[in-house]
Enzyme design. Structure first.
Site, mmCIF file in Angstrom:
data_model
loop_
_atom_site.group_PDB
_atom_site.id
_atom_site.type_symbol
_atom_site.label_atom_id
_atom_site.label_comp_id
_atom_site.label_asym_id
_atom_site.label_seq_id
_atom_site.Cartn_x
_atom_site.Cartn_y
_atom_site.Cartn_z
ATOM 1 N N LYS A 11 0.813 -1.222 0.000
ATOM 2 C CA LYS A 11 0.000 0.000 0.000
ATOM 3 C C LYS A 11 0.845 1.271 0.000
ATOM 4 O O LYS A 11 0.449 2.288 -0.551
ATOM 5 C CB LYS A 11 -0.987 0.009 1.171
ATOM 6 C CG LYS A 11 -2.094 -1.015 0.994
ATOM 7 C CD LYS A 11 -3.322 -0.704 1.820
ATOM 8 C CE LYS A 11 -4.442 -1.658 1.410
ATOM 9 N NZ LYS A 11 -5.641 -1.511 2.181
ATOM 10 N N LYS A 17 -4.864 -8.658 -6.665
ATOM 11 C CA LYS A 17 -6.066 -8.826 -5.846
ATOM 12 C C LYS A 17 -7.188 -7.899 -6.332
ATOM 13 O O LYS A 17 -6.905 -6.755 -6.689
ATOM 14 C CB LYS A 17 -5.678 -8.468 -4.408
ATOM 15 C CG LYS A 17 -6.687 -8.825 -3.361
ATOM 16 C CD LYS A 17 -6.201 -8.427 -1.974
ATOM 17 C CE LYS A 17 -6.528 -6.982 -1.654
ATOM 18 N NZ LYS A 17 -6.780 -6.696 -0.241
ATOM 19 N N LYS A 67 -10.767 -2.366 -3.823
ATOM 20 C CA LYS A 67 -11.619 -1.168 -3.917
ATOM 21 C C LYS A 67 -10.894 -0.026 -4.579
ATOM 22 O O LYS A 67 -11.495 0.807 -5.247
ATOM 23 C CB LYS A 67 -11.996 -0.694 -2.513
ATOM 24 C CG LYS A 67 -12.693 -1.695 -1.652
ATOM 25 C CD LYS A 67 -13.078 -0.986 -0.352
ATOM 26 C CE LYS A 67 -13.448 -1.965 0.723
ATOM 27 N NZ LYS A 67 -12.459 -2.014 1.802
#
Ligand code: AQP
Length: 333
Positions: free
Chosen positions: A114, A198, A201
Site C-alpha cells: 500500500k 487482488k 476497492k
C-alpha cells in the site's frame, strides 16, 4: 464452548465481490450458527490511514453497514457498529503499539504494497494499521476472525502481540490469541483485468471488480469484458498455474456454487469461455443483484442505518470498555 467472532470491513467505498466471497459471505454463515456471538465492525479508524473525504466517508460508513444487513446479517442478533464510536479501540491500539516490535511490523507485506515506493510519505497509521487491528480483536476476546487470505499475516501478528503482553505482565491467557477463519479455496479473489492482482476497492479501473452495488447491466458487461485467454476452458488443474484469469473466474464460479475447483473444471472442460461466462453471469445475478437492490433500498433510510450503528456502538462499548479497564489495571495505571 461458544465461538466469539469479530471481523471488520473498511468503509472505503466500492465494496466488491472479493470482500463478499472472501469475508462477508462467511460472516453471514457464522451469524446464523447457534452458540456463536458475532461482532461486525465498520473499521472507520482503519479507513483514515489513507486520506478520506469526510462526506464520502460518512456515506461509506452507512453503505458498509447497509451491505452487512443486505447480505443477510441480522442487526438484532449481531452487533454491527463503527469503530470510531468506541474509544477503547484507539486507546488499545496505543497500548499495544508499545508491546508490538518494529521488526514484526517491518515484515508486513500489506504496508509494503500500500505504501508503494514512497514509504516516507505513507502515514504512520498505515504502518501501525495491524496494531489497531489487533486491539479490535483482543478487546472482545474473539475466538475466531473470519478474513480473506490477505489478512493472514496481520492475524499472526495479533497472536504474537497477545502472547507478548501475557508474558510481559505474567497474565496467562488474559489476551486471547484468536484463530483465523480463512476459506481453504478461493480465499483471494483476483482482478477481472489481471489474474495476478487482488480485486480491490482502490483499483482505478472499475472493470477490474464487481461492486456489490452494481446493477444487472454492469455485472453482465464486466463479465463479458473480463480478461481470459485464447484457449478453450482448461481440463486439468495444472493448466491453471499459467492461466491466472481462467483460474480466478473458475474460482469465483466454484465459490458461488459451493463446489470444488476440480468439479468446476470438469463441468466446463474444453468448452468456450463464452458459454462459461453465461453461466457465471447467471450465478452472479442471482447472488449479487438482490444484495445490490437491498443496499440501495437501505441507503434511502439513513436514520435506520444510523440507529443500527448507534445500538451497536452501545453494545460494543460495554464489552470493550471493561476490557480496556482491565488492561490499564495490569499496566499499573
Ligand atoms: N480480493 C479479495 N479476495 C478475498 N478477500 C478479500 N478481502 C478484501 N479483498 C479481497 C477481504 O475483505 C475483508 C474486508 O477488507 P477491507 O475492506 O478491510 O480491506 P482490504 O483488504 O484492504 O480491501 P481492498 O478491497 O483490498 O481495499 P483497498 O483497495 O483499499 O486495499 C477482509 O477480510 C479482506 O481480507
Amino acid at each position: 464452548m461458544s465461538k466469539k467472532i469479530f471481523s471488520g470491513v473498511q468503509p472505503t467505498g466500492n465494496l466488491h465481490l472479493g470482500n463478499y466471497l472472501g469475508a462477508i459471505k462467511n460472516f453471514v454463515e457464522l451469524s446464523k450458527e447457534i452458540d456463536t456471538n458475532c461482532i461486525f465492525c465498520v473499521v472507520d479508524l482503519h479507513a483514515i490511514t489513507i486520506k478520506q473525504d469526510p462526506k464520502e466517508l460518512k456515506n461509506n460508513i452507512r453503505e458498509t453497514a447497509a451491505t452487512f444487513v443486505a447480505s443477510g446479517i441480522d442487526p438484532k442478533k449481531n452487533i454491527i457498529f463503527n469503530q470510531s464510536g468506541v474509544p477503547a479501540h484507539a486507546e488499545g491500539a496505543w497500548i499495544l503499539s508499545c508491546i508490538a516490535r518494529m521488526g514484526w511490523l517491518n515484515r508486513m507485506t500489506q504496508f509494503k504494497e500500500k505504501a508503494g515506493n514512497d514509504k516516507e510519505k505513507a502515514s504512520i497509521g498505515l504502518y501501525s494499521y495491524p496494531v489497531l487491528m489487533a486491539a479490535d480483536i483482543l478487546l472482545y476476546d474473539a475466538t475466531h476472525v473470519p478474513v480473506g487470505d490477505d489478512q493472514r499475516q496481520h492475524l499472526e501478528l495479533c497472536r504474537d502481540i497477545a502472547q507478548k503482553f501475557n508474558n510481559d505482565f505474567n497474565v496467562k491467557n488474559f489476551l486471547r490469541a484468536p484463530e483465523p477463519l480463512i476459506q481453504k479455496e478461493f480465499s483471494r479473489i483476483m482482478s477481472l483485468k489481471d489474474g495476478s492482482k487482488k480485486m480491490s476497492k482502490s483499483e482505478i479501473s472499475d472493470l477490474s471488480r464487481i461492486n456489490l452495488t452494481d446493477d444487472k447491466d454492469q455485472i453482465i458487461n464486466k463479465i463479458k469484458k473480463a480478461k481470459t485467454d485464447t484457449m478453450p476452458m482448461p481440463s486439468d488443474a495444472n493448466e491453471l498455474k499459467k492461466r491466472l484469469e481462467a483460474k480466478n473466474l473458475l474460482g469465483i464460479y466454484s465459490s458461488l456454487t459451493n463446489s470444488s475447483l476440480q468439479n468446476s473444471i470438469e463441468v466446463f472442460a474444453g468448452k468456450n469461455f463464452s458459454e462459461f461466462k453465461e453461466k457465471l453471469v447467471e450465478l452472479l445475478l442471482s447472488e449479487i443483484d438482490p444484495i445490490s437492490k437491498e443496499i440501495k433500498k437501505l441507503l434511502q433510510d439513513k436514520s435506520y442505518l444510523d440507529k443500527i450503528l448507534l445500538d451497536g456502538v452501545e453494545k460494543a462499548d460495554l464489552i470493550a470498555s471493561k476490557k480496556i479497564e482491565s488492561i490499564k489495571k495490569i499496566l499499573g495505571f
